[in-house]
Structure formats: C-alpha cells, structure tokens
Design an enzyme around this catalytic site. Structure first.
Site: not given
Ligand code: ATP
Length: 326
Positions: A14, A75, A106, A129, A131, A133, A175
């Site tokens: 995000g 994503r 995360d 982020t 959040d 978190d 979240r």
């Molecule tokens: P936000 O907290 O704002 O949602 P985020 O970084 O947690 O941000 P996610 O959609 O969970 O958002 O993760 C972003 C991208 O990171 C995913 O689209 C993917 O490309 C990569 N990613 C997440 N988890 C994994 C994983 N277990 N292994 C490899 N890549 C990952």
C-alpha cells in the site's frame, strides 16, 4: 570501502504519505556518496517487468510535499514464487544494481527478506505503511499523516453527531493493528476505540455500554479498527442495533482517504532521516535490516525481528482514552 556502486529503490504494497520524501532522500544521499540510483517502478512487479530508470537529483525535485509514491506501487504474486524472484534477480544483474532499498509494509519486507537470503543480495528495508504495525520502530512512514487525516475527519463527523444525538462508529484502517484507532480516538476526543488487540481479550462493545460510557453525553463517537477480529464498524453497528436498540447508530467508513494527502512535517522528517540512514546502512555493509526509529534515534532492525514480532500497543493509552473521555 563499501562494494555498493548502484542501488535500486522501490515502493511496494500500500502507498503511504511520506514515501516520496524517502525516495528523494535515498536518491540524494546515494548521489552525495557517489553511488548511482535506479528507480524501480511498481514494486517487485516493475522489477520483473524491467520498469527501471536511472535517477538523478532532479528526478526527485518538488516531490517532498506530495502524497502517494512517484515510483508507483503494486502487489506482485510472481514475487512469491522462486521463478518470479529469479527473474527479479536477473533484472537487477542486467541493470548493474548491487543493492536494493525496499519500502513498504510487512509483506514487502517479508518478500525482501526471502529474496535477500535466496540470492545473498544486500537489501535494506524502509517501513512505509500508515498502519504503524512494524515491530522495532516507534512509527512508520505515513502513520502520522494518516492519524492527522483521521483527526480532521472525526472533527467533522462530530458536528453532525452532536446535532442529532447519535452514536457514530467510525472505521479506520490499520489491518490487525489498533494504532490508528486508538491514537486517532485520543486525538479527536472520541469516546472509545475498538481495536483488535483488545477484542481478542474481551468484549469491548459490551464493556463500553455497560459502564455507561455516554451517560453524560448526547452524542458519541467510537473509532473501530477495520479487522475481521473487531468486525469493523458495520459489524459493531449491527450488534448494537440488535442488542442495544435504544441507540441511534450511524456508521462512517473513512476508507482510502486515510492514505492520501500531503505528508505532515513529522512524516517528511522521518522519511528523510530514514532514507539517508538506508544509504548509510548499505555503505556500512549492513544487510537485511529495516531502518527504524526508537526514542528519536535511528536504528537498524534485523528483518527477522521486524517481521516476526507483533508490535504491541501501549496499554497506557487505553487508560488515557478512558479517563479523558468521561
Ligand atoms: P501494506 O501494509 O500497506 O499492505 P505490504 O507491504 O504489507 O503493505 P503486501 O501486499 O502484503 O503489502 O505485500 C506487498 C508485496 O510484497 C506483495 O505483492 C508481494 O510481491 C511481496 N510479498 C509479500 N509477501 C511475500 C512473501 N511471503 N514472499 C515473497 N514476496 C512477498
């Protein structure tokens, strides 16, 4: 002497206000230290699809005040597969990128950690982020701006809530973390916050109503963290309609407007400090760490800690909210 000659930067997951300030700081700090910078668009997706451009100082002019991320974000399911990560690695090699700065939440840091281990590739993470978190940092980039946005929105909702003697449930993001809801409630003078961390322990709604939380008031505002654990504002309102029909209930879901807007001074400063620190960390041969801030000091937090641990809420704040909302 560090071996890093060219660093790539991407934003993923995000978007969050302040990401641009961090991109600017990373770019300028790298160039200041004689390191080339390549901007990678659309997160891991753009890396795999070769959306990569060399950045000079002017690429990041006039962006510190802008919300969102000039690098865009996406994503990327492919990055969760070994084949996708191999493609990403090949692109980094092709472009001569020998270290990466990944900014996101995360999920982004989890992906970065897996990739760094798989290819023995230097990565530094930035906590971007709203959040808040991520463990190991007092605040994340974007959190303060989102909190201010929530405060402004609740101020407006209060005008209508008091005019009609209503009980408003305002859903905020976060979240499974209650930082935005709890601190948003304190900042906006709301009556209570329903947050996932506490929902797991007790029925906050029942407690709130049974302790007569609005005896002295005509209208009330309760912030609810969006989460399956809390049931969100709609879930809570449905319960009130059934179990406590005496209340005139309304719901407001703030949604994506919480992500937008020009970053606050605090977020700009945090993002700039963290961006500079990310380059310093790479030049200092630090690997697989997230930049954090603790007691106003920049720290390097191992990915393993930042990702694996749940960040606890400060329980003193629950008391603060309760006392200040009688
Ligand atoms: P936000 O907290 O704002 O949602 P985020 O970084 O947690 O941000 P996610 O959609 O969970 O958002 O993760 C972003 C991208 O990171 C995913 O689209 C993917 O490309 C990569 N990613 C997440 N988890 C994994 C994983 N277990 N292994 C490899 N890549 C990952």
């Amino acid at each position: 002497m560090s071996t890093v000659k060219c660093v790539g930067i991407l934003t993923s997951g995000g978007d969050a206000p302040g990401m641009n300030a961090a991109i600017r700081a990373v770019t300028r700090s790298a160039i200041y230290n004689g390191v080339r910078v390549k901007g990678i668009y659309r997160g891991f997706k753009g890396l795999i699809l070769d959306e990569i451009e060399e950045f000079k100082t002017q690429n990041v002019s006039n962006i510190i005040q802008r919300g969102g991320t000039i690098l865009k974000t996406a994503r990327c399911g492919e990055f969760k597969t070994p084949e996708g990560r191999k493609q990403a690695y090949d692109k980094l090699q092709e472009h001569g990128i020998d270290a990466l700065i990944a900014m996101g939440g995360d999920g982004t840091l989890t992906g970065a950690r897996i990739f760094a281990q798989e290819f023995n590739f230097p990565i530094v993470g930035l906590p971007g982020t709203i959040d808040n978190d991520l463990y190991g940092t007092d605040t994340t980039i974007g959190y303060d701006t989102a909190l201010n946005t929530i405060m402004e929105c609740v101020d407006k909702i209060r005008d209508t809530a008091t005019s009609h003697d209503r009980l408003f449930f305002v859903e905020v993001m976060g979240r499974d973390a209650g930082f935005l809801a709890l601190n948003g409630a304190i900042a906006s003078g709301a009556e209570a916050a329903i947050i996932p961390e506490i929902s797991l322990e007790k029925d906050q709604l029942a407690e709130m109503i049974e302790t007569g939380f609005r005896k002295s008031k005509n209208s009330s505002i309760v912030l609810v963290a969006e989460s399956e654990i809390t049931g969100g504002a709609m879930g809570v309102a449905e319960r009130v309609k059934k179990e406590y029909p005496q209340f005139d209930v309304r719901v407001s879901i703030l949604g994506h407007l919480q992500r937008g807007g020009s970053p606050t001074a605090q977020d700009r400063i945090l993002a700039t400090r963290m961006g500079v620190a990310a380059i310093d960390a790479l030049l200092d041969d630090q690997r697989n760490v997230m930049i954090g801030i603790q007691n106003d000091q920049i720290v390097n937090v191992p990915f393993s800690k930042a990702i694996k641990n749940d960040k606890p809420i400060n329980r003193d704040l629950l008391y603060t909210l309760r006392v200040s909302s009688i």
